[in-house]
Structure formats: C-alpha cells, structure tokens
Design a protein around this motif. Sequence first.
Motif, PDB file in Angstrom:
ATOM      1  N   GLU A 290      46.060  43.346  35.008  1.00  0.00           N
ATOM      2  CA  GLU A 290      46.025  42.527  33.794  1.00  0.00           C
ATOM      3  C   GLU A 290      46.162  43.410  32.546  1.00  0.00           C
ATOM      4  OE1 GLU A 290      43.446  38.873  31.865  1.00  0.00           O
ATOM      5  OE2 GLU A 290      42.356  40.462  32.930  1.00  0.00           O
ATOM      6  N   SER A 291      45.472  44.539  32.525  1.00  0.00           N
ATOM      7  CA  SER A 291      45.569  45.460  31.388  1.00  0.00           C
ATOM      8  C   SER A 291      46.989  46.005  31.237  1.00  0.00           C
ATOM      9  CB  SER A 291      44.585  46.623  31.554  1.00  0.00           C
ATOM     10  OG  SER A 291      43.258  46.167  31.543  1.00  0.00           O
TER      11      SER A 291
ATOM     12  N   LYS B 122      47.597  25.298  30.071  1.00  0.00           N
ATOM     13  CA  LYS B 122      48.671  25.358  31.066  1.00  0.00           C
ATOM     14  C   LYS B 122      48.753  26.782  31.595  1.00  0.00           C
ATOM     15  CE  LYS B 122      51.364  21.693  28.849  1.00  0.00           C
ATOM     16  NZ  LYS B 122      52.566  21.349  28.066  1.00  0.00           N
ATOM     17  N   ILE B 123      48.951  26.911  32.888  1.00  0.00           N
ATOM     18  CA  ILE B 123      48.934  28.239  33.488  1.00  0.00           C
ATOM     19  C   ILE B 123      50.016  29.141  32.911  1.00  0.00           C
ATOM     20  CG2 ILE B 123      50.402  27.671  35.491  1.00  0.00           C
ATOM     21  CD1 ILE B 123      48.315  29.359  37.159  1.00  0.00           C
ATOM     22  N   MET B 124      51.171  28.564  32.510  1.00  0.00           N
ATOM     23  CA  MET B 124      52.244  29.372  31.941  1.00  0.00           C
ATOM     24  C   MET B 124      51.893  29.869  30.538  1.00  0.00           C
ATOM     25  SD  MET B 124      54.335  29.571  34.382  1.00  0.00           S
ATOM     26  CE  MET B 124      54.195  28.730  35.972  1.00  0.00           C
ATOM     27  N   LYS B 125      51.014  29.146  29.848  1.00  0.00           N
ATOM     28  CA  LYS B 125      50.584  29.592  28.521  1.00  0.00           C
ATOM     29  C   LYS B 125      49.444  30.599  28.624  1.00  0.00           C
ATOM     30  CE  LYS B 125      49.378  25.723  26.698  1.00  0.00           C
ATOM     31  NZ  LYS B 125      48.756  24.842  25.699  1.00  0.00           N
ATOM     32  N   THR B 126      48.475  30.315  29.481  1.00  0.00           N
ATOM     33  CA  THR B 126      47.307  31.206  29.555  1.00  0.00           C
ATOM     34  C   THR B 126      47.676  32.564  30.137  1.00  0.00           C
ATOM     35  OG1 THR B 126      46.634  30.466  31.772  1.00  0.00           O
ATOM     36  CG2 THR B 126      45.727  29.254  29.880  1.00  0.00           C
ATOM     37  N   GLY B 127      48.686  32.580  31.012  1.00  0.00           N
ATOM     38  CA  GLY B 127      49.043  33.824  31.675  1.00  0.00           C
ATOM     39  C   GLY B 127      48.314  34.005  32.999  1.00  0.00           C
ATOM     40  N   GLY B 128      47.868  32.891  33.588  1.00  0.00           N
ATOM     41  CA  GLY B 128      47.278  32.984  34.922  1.00  0.00           C
ATOM     42  C   GLY B 128      45.940  32.286  35.055  1.00  0.00           C
ATOM     43  N   LEU B 129      45.441  32.282  36.285  1.00  0.00           N
ATOM     44  CA  LEU B 129      44.167  31.642  36.596  1.00  0.00           C
ATOM     45  C   LEU B 129      42.993  32.391  35.982  1.00  0.00           C
ATOM     46  CD1 LEU B 129      44.951  30.920  40.353  1.00  0.00           C
ATOM     47  CD2 LEU B 129      44.752  29.191  38.551  1.00  0.00           C
ATOM     48  N   THR B 130      43.106  33.721  35.896  1.00  0.00           N
ATOM     49  CA  THR B 130      42.026  34.528  35.336  1.00  0.00           C
ATOM     50  C   THR B 130      41.739  34.118  33.901  1.00  0.00           C
ATOM     51  OG1 THR B 130      42.632  36.401  36.745  1.00  0.00           O
ATOM     52  CG2 THR B 130      41.272  36.886  34.821  1.00  0.00           C
TER      53      THR B 130
ATOM     54  N   SER C  20      45.309  23.199  40.486  1.00  0.00           N
ATOM     55  CA  SER C  20      44.449  22.170  41.086  1.00  0.00           C
ATOM     56  C   SER C  20      43.149  22.763  41.632  1.00  0.00           C
ATOM     57  CB  SER C  20      45.193  21.427  42.204  1.00  0.00           C
ATOM     58  OG  SER C  20      45.267  22.191  43.395  1.00  0.00           O
ATOM     59  N   HIS C  21      43.165  24.052  41.954  1.00  0.00           N
ATOM     60  CA  HIS C  21      41.942  24.692  42.452  1.00  0.00           C
ATOM     61  C   HIS C  21      40.878  24.795  41.364  1.00  0.00           C
ATOM     62  CE1 HIS C  21      43.182  26.042  46.526  1.00  0.00           C
ATOM     63  NE2 HIS C  21      44.395  25.995  45.994  1.00  0.00           N
ATOM     64  N   LEU C  22      41.302  24.832  40.095  1.00  0.00           N
ATOM     65  CA  LEU C  22      40.368  24.858  38.970  1.00  0.00           C
ATOM     66  C   LEU C  22      40.047  23.448  38.466  1.00  0.00           C
ATOM     67  CD1 LEU C  22      41.726  27.809  36.762  1.00  0.00           C
ATOM     68  CD2 LEU C  22      39.550  27.738  37.978  1.00  0.00           C
ATOM     69  N   ALA C  23      40.698  22.451  39.040  1.00  0.00           N
ATOM     70  CA  ALA C  23      40.596  21.083  38.538  1.00  0.00           C
ATOM     71  C   ALA C  23      39.172  20.508  38.502  1.00  0.00           C
ATOM     72  CB  ALA C  23      41.514  20.158  39.339  1.00  0.00           C
TER      73      ALA C  23
ATOM     74  N   ALA D 220      49.834  35.098  42.184  1.00  0.00           N
ATOM     75  CA  ALA D 220      50.117  35.771  43.454  1.00  0.00           C
ATOM     76  C   ALA D 220      48.947  36.633  43.895  1.00  0.00           C
ATOM     77  CB  ALA D 220      51.385  36.606  43.330  1.00  0.00           C
ATOM     78  N   LEU D 221      48.291  37.281  42.946  1.00  0.00           N
ATOM     79  CA  LEU D 221      47.131  38.120  43.281  1.00  0.00           C
ATOM     80  C   LEU D 221      45.978  37.267  43.815  1.00  0.00           C
ATOM     81  CD1 LEU D 221      47.192  40.538  40.210  1.00  0.00           C
ATOM     82  CD2 LEU D 221      47.771  41.113  42.577  1.00  0.00           C
ATOM     83  N   HIS D 222      45.755  36.123  43.202  1.00  0.00           N
ATOM     84  CA  HIS D 222      44.706  35.222  43.696  1.00  0.00           C
ATOM     85  C   HIS D 222      45.067  34.664  45.075  1.00  0.00           C
ATOM     86  CE1 HIS D 222      42.950  35.157  39.598  1.00  0.00           C
ATOM     87  NE2 HIS D 222      41.859  34.768  40.231  1.00  0.00           N
ATOM     88  N   ASP D 223      46.345  34.318  45.251  1.00  0.00           N
ATOM     89  CA  ASP D 223      46.797  33.813  46.544  1.00  0.00           C
ATOM     90  C   ASP D 223      46.583  34.867  47.626  1.00  0.00           C
ATOM     91  OD1 ASP D 223      47.991  31.857  48.231  1.00  0.00           O
ATOM     92  OD2 ASP D 223      49.922  32.871  48.067  1.00  0.00           O
ATOM     93  N   TRP D 224      46.928  36.110  47.301  1.00  0.00           N
ATOM     94  CA  TRP D 224      46.746  37.213  48.251  1.00  0.00           C
ATOM     95  C   TRP D 224      45.272  37.379  48.613  1.00  0.00           C
ATOM     96  CZ3 TRP D 224      43.999  41.708  48.628  1.00  0.00           C
ATOM     97  CH2 TRP D 224      44.402  42.619  49.603  1.00  0.00           C
ATOM     98  N   LEU D 225      44.405  37.347  47.611  1.00  0.00           N
ATOM     99  CA  LEU D 225      42.972  37.540  47.856  1.00  0.00           C
ATOM    100  C   LEU D 225      42.420  36.435  48.743  1.00  0.00           C
ATOM    101  CD1 LEU D 225      40.313  39.035  47.318  1.00  0.00           C
ATOM    102  CD2 LEU D 225      40.057  37.657  45.234  1.00  0.00           C
TER     103      LEU D 225
END
Length: 351
Positions: A83-84, A262-270, A302-305, A102-107
């Motif tokens: 992220e940094s 929106k995930i595309m605006k925030t830059g991810g789930l984190t 949807s996982h954060l929903a 992708a990193l969250h999916d991998w984890l």
Amino acid sequence: MDVTVQTFTVHKKYSLQISRGTTSETTNIWIKLKEDGIEGWGEASPFAINKEKEITTVQLVTELEAIIPQLKQFSPWQRQEIESFCDRVKLSSALKAAIDMALHDWLGKKVGLPLWQMWGLNRDRIVPISVTVGISSPLAAQQRVKAWQEVVDFQVLKVKLGNPAGIEADQAMLLAVKEIAVTAKLTVDANGGWSLTEAISMCRWLATLGVEYVEQPLPVGEEAQLSTLSQSSPLPIFVDESCFTSRDIPQLADSVAGVNLKIMKTGGLTEAMRAIHLAKACNLKVMFGCYSDSSLANTAMSHLAPLADYLDLDSHLNLIDDPFAGATMTEGRLLPNDLPGIGVEYCGSHS
C-alpha cells in the motif's frame, strides 16, 4: 509473487445514461497475484468523475505495466508495504483497488476462509441492493423498470436524474417510474447535474413523493454549498463524486448525511474499511456503489456489506457477458458465498 494482467470487455444489456454521458461497454483489467500455488484476483474498471479527470483503460494498463517489476518483489503478506509503495508511485485508485482486492483474495484462500468470516461479519445484516434506472424518456424509464422486474426481485430503485434537458424532464421521468415501481423504495442520484437552486427545489419536490435520499445533487467543486442545501432540504443528502477516501470525510461530515463508497475510488478494501469506520465515527450513513464493475469487484465489496446502510452494487446484473460468478442474489440482497477469499469463479470467455 507472480503478477499477471489481462483485460476483458463487458457489455451492458441496457446502456446507462447519467448527467455526464452514456456508457454501453467498458474494458476492465483483471489482475492475478500468485504465490505458494495460490492465486488472488482483483479488478480495475476505468471511471471518471468529470471529463477533466477521466482515466482510460489504456492509461491504466500502461501505468500498471510500469510498476509490475517492483510489485513482483513483494509477498502477498506485505500488504502495508505494498500500500505504501502504491501511494509513493501515485498509482491510480482503480489499480490500487485491483491490487488490494487480489491481496485479500489471496489471503482468504491461503487461510481457507471467505473475507466476511475473516472479518467476523454477519451476512444476515446485509440490506437489499438498489437497481438503477438511467436518464431517459418517461416511457423508456418505465420499460427499464419492467425489465428489472423480470430479472431481479428488487426492493429499492435508484433513479438517475440531472437530465441536461432540465428539472422538468427529471420530474416527468420520476413520475413515470413511480407509476410502475409501485412498492419499491425510491432513491435519486443527480450525479452533480443540478445547481444549488435546482437542488433545493428538487429535494423539496422529491420529499413529497416519498424519495428516501438524494445523492450527489451538486457538481464536484461546489462542496461549500452542501451545508446550505442540507439545511434547506427535507431529504438526506449523500455525496459520491465528492468523496473518494477517508481523507475526504472529515470536511464533509457537517454538510451531508452520508457518503457513497466505491472500491475503485477508495483504492481497495483496506481503505474502504477505514472510510466506513471514519464515516460512522462522524455519524454519517454509508452506501456502497459501483461503476461498470463485474461480479469480481462487486462480490469483493459484498463482503463488507454487513457494515453498510445502503447498497448499490448492481452493475454486474446489467452485463451480457460478465466473465465471473460470485455473490448471489437472494430476496433482493447480494450475499457473498462460503468460498475462500472473495469467492469468485471464472465462468466465461473474455476479450
């Protein structure tokens, strides 16, 4: 870790017109990060909040290819370092979203758990999604509502207003929609298409029709007028294009009732998680939205929903050729499944 990038084009069943223009297809990016035989998937979709800030797929691919050699040096375990790095190279938010996804999916796949379960969230708390009707003639809007009724048991309908033809055209379209969508809750999104005077007038009129809230009534850059609008409006005001990340929330907190993340605006789930908690700390309601995202990105959100008050994750339901399958619709709700990670499978050809 290995990094693979490819593009895929998705086509809408029904073109979507908003105040800024019309979309019928988009080419999105599918990123795959692989280590220890496990592959994490993420999606980036191009978007624009105005014509001056439009980033194309070609630009995104060029930007991504330039940093792949450095990205490969990381392990998926190094989310903070990654992220940094993305912040340092000023990576576009959609690409940051794809990598973080992708990193969250991998984890999740690594530990064998779906993300919602890793975060300790309760799927029973997920509210119904809204489905969207774009700007059109009154008759075309009614036909679009009927088309939605044939495929989705929706309870909430989002109506795009801000018609370039003026608020009279907006009013005629909304009345036509209300004739057909008799039992649905209605929300309105003007995508910055109104002036302050128009917004005050429309909010008062929309309140008489039982509309729940109004999203992004004023253009980006006119946030200073939001407080005046909120004081004059009987309806709650949400912002979308005016709010990208958690950093935008404190200065909006006293002027609006909620934010569309929106995930595309925030830059991810984190970052989405950070924004959710900060918004709630500021007593703001939280909505999730989407652009021309496939099931991959919408399933990720949807996982954060369970943490959201309103959900507008319907873009994949309007695709002819969504190459992915993930979260499923049940009684108007988009529910993530029990598969590990994001829980998305590849199910079709891409181009």
